[in-house]
Scaffold this motif. Structure first.
Motif, mmCIF file in Angstrom:
data_model
loop_
_atom_site.group_PDB
_atom_site.id
_atom_site.type_symbol
_atom_site.label_atom_id
_atom_site.label_comp_id
_atom_site.label_asym_id
_atom_site.label_seq_id
_atom_site.Cartn_x
_atom_site.Cartn_y
_atom_site.Cartn_z
ATOM 1 N N UNK A 75 12.288 -20.516 12.549
ATOM 2 C CA UNK A 75 12.055 -19.109 12.228
ATOM 3 C C UNK A 75 12.352 -18.242 13.463
ATOM 4 N N UNK A 76 13.636 -18.096 13.823
ATOM 5 C CA UNK A 76 13.966 -17.351 15.046
ATOM 6 C C UNK A 76 13.458 -15.910 15.044
ATOM 7 N N UNK A 77 13.261 -15.350 13.862
ATOM 8 C CA UNK A 77 12.756 -13.972 13.806
ATOM 9 C C UNK A 77 11.339 -13.865 14.358
ATOM 10 N N UNK A 78 10.611 -14.982 14.433
ATOM 11 C CA UNK A 78 9.258 -14.988 14.980
ATOM 12 C C UNK A 78 9.200 -15.554 16.404
ATOM 13 N N UNK A 79 10.333 -15.921 16.963
ATOM 14 C CA UNK A 79 10.347 -16.604 18.264
ATOM 15 C C UNK A 79 10.469 -15.643 19.441
ATOM 16 N N UNK A 80 9.803 -16.006 20.539
ATOM 17 C CA UNK A 80 10.045 -15.356 21.809
ATOM 18 C C UNK A 80 11.181 -16.056 22.541
ATOM 19 N N UNK A 81 11.426 -17.312 22.212
ATOM 20 C CA UNK A 81 12.542 -18.057 22.768
ATOM 21 C C UNK A 81 13.015 -19.065 21.730
ATOM 22 N N UNK A 82 14.251 -19.478 21.854
ATOM 23 C CA UNK A 82 14.784 -20.535 20.997
ATOM 24 C C UNK A 82 15.317 -21.645 21.892
ATOM 25 N N UNK A 83 15.318 -22.847 21.371
ATOM 26 C CA UNK A 83 15.826 -23.992 22.114
ATOM 27 C C UNK A 83 17.247 -24.286 21.661
ATOM 28 N N UNK A 84 18.160 -24.489 22.604
ATOM 29 C CA UNK A 84 19.536 -24.814 22.235
ATOM 30 C C UNK A 84 19.667 -26.275 21.838
ATOM 31 N N UNK A 85 20.822 -26.613 21.309
ATOM 32 C CA UNK A 85 21.170 -28.016 21.080
ATOM 33 C C UNK A 85 21.557 -28.583 22.448
ATOM 34 N N UNK A 86 20.965 -29.704 22.842
ATOM 35 C CA UNK A 86 21.077 -30.195 24.218
ATOM 36 C C UNK A 86 21.772 -31.543 24.278
ATOM 37 N N UNK A 87 22.696 -31.657 25.234
ATOM 38 C CA UNK A 87 23.273 -32.940 25.617
ATOM 39 C C UNK A 87 22.868 -33.164 27.065
ATOM 40 N N UNK A 88 22.241 -34.295 27.367
ATOM 41 C CA UNK A 88 21.798 -34.591 28.725
ATOM 42 C C UNK A 88 22.254 -35.977 29.107
ATOM 43 N N UNK A 89 22.888 -36.067 30.268
ATOM 44 C CA UNK A 89 23.318 -37.347 30.820
ATOM 45 C C UNK A 89 23.109 -37.277 32.322
ATOM 46 N N UNK A 90 22.106 -37.997 32.803
ATOM 47 C CA UNK A 90 21.801 -37.951 34.236
ATOM 48 C C UNK A 90 21.393 -36.550 34.642
ATOM 49 N N UNK A 91 22.051 -36.038 35.681
ATOM 50 C CA UNK A 91 21.700 -34.697 36.171
ATOM 51 C C UNK A 91 22.443 -33.581 35.436
ATOM 52 N N UNK A 92 23.350 -33.943 34.553
ATOM 53 C CA UNK A 92 24.119 -32.940 33.825
ATOM 54 C C UNK A 92 23.494 -32.653 32.461
ATOM 55 N N UNK A 93 23.336 -31.371 32.189
ATOM 56 C CA UNK A 93 22.821 -30.927 30.897
ATOM 57 C C UNK A 93 23.744 -29.842 30.369
ATOM 58 N N UNK A 94 24.127 -29.977 29.104
ATOM 59 C CA UNK A 94 24.929 -28.959 28.442
ATOM 60 C C UNK A 94 24.124 -28.473 27.248
ATOM 61 N N UNK A 95 24.002 -27.163 27.137
ATOM 62 C CA UNK A 95 23.242 -26.575 26.036
ATOM 63 C C UNK A 95 24.149 -25.661 25.221
ATOM 64 N N UNK A 96 24.013 -25.729 23.912
ATOM 65 C CA UNK A 96 24.800 -24.888 23.016
ATOM 66 C C UNK A 96 23.815 -24.082 22.172
ATOM 67 N N UNK A 97 23.959 -22.774 22.236
ATOM 68 C CA UNK A 97 23.034 -21.896 21.513
ATOM 69 C C UNK A 97 23.813 -20.939 20.614
ATOM 70 N N UNK A 98 23.183 -20.526 19.530
ATOM 71 C CA UNK A 98 23.810 -19.605 18.574
ATOM 72 C C UNK A 98 22.946 -18.357 18.364
#
Length: 152
Positions: free
Chosen positions: A103-126
């Protein structure tokens, strides 16, 4: 009202994060947060066996505003619109960042779709508008990075 979320990375290592709700969505969120070193706790009337067996602290009780003290943020996975609105209001008053599952209309923040490998993190948000497209793109990025950069 349309929201405009700023994608950021935040250090949650050792931070207390509350999940309100004890079902499958709460368990999935718990697993993600644990990957980033958060001290996750769950509050729900009915806590799933998976959550109970995860080793985290959980409280089998109904939500009340008083339980928000000491948390950096919370994720509500209640699937109860009226309760979610109350949780958002309480969180704003208590200085706790609030995410309401699906329910993004009620959110103060949203979590992206996350890929994490070791120290590298890639996040994709819409901007909270197309979660499935974010996940699809995250999966494509994951495949690309795995195929091209993470070969042993």
């Amino acid at each position: 009202m349309k929201k405009n979320f700023l994608p950021i990375s935040i250090n949650i290592e050792g931070q207390k994060i509350l999940i309100v709700g004890g079902g499958e969505s709460a368990f999935k969120k718990l697993k993600i947060l644990q990957r980033f070193g958060a001290e996750v706790e769950v509050l729900a009337i009915d806590v799933s066996d998976e959550i109970k067996q995860s080793g985290i602290k959980y409280f089998e009780t109904a939500y009340q505003k008083k339980y928000l003290t000491g948390y950096l943020m919370l994720y509500s996975c209640t699937n109860n619109y009226e309760l979610d609105k109350q949780i958002l209001s309480d969180g704003e008053k208590m200085g706790v960042l609030v995410n309401i599952h699906d329910k993004p209309e009620l959110c103060q923040f949203v979590s992206p779709a996350i890929y994490k490998n070791g120290k590298m993190t890639v996040a994709v948000a819409s901007n909270g508008e197309d979660v499935y497209e974010s996940i699809r793109l995250r999966n494509k990025i994951s495949e690309f990075l795995t195929d091209n950069f993470h070969k042993n």
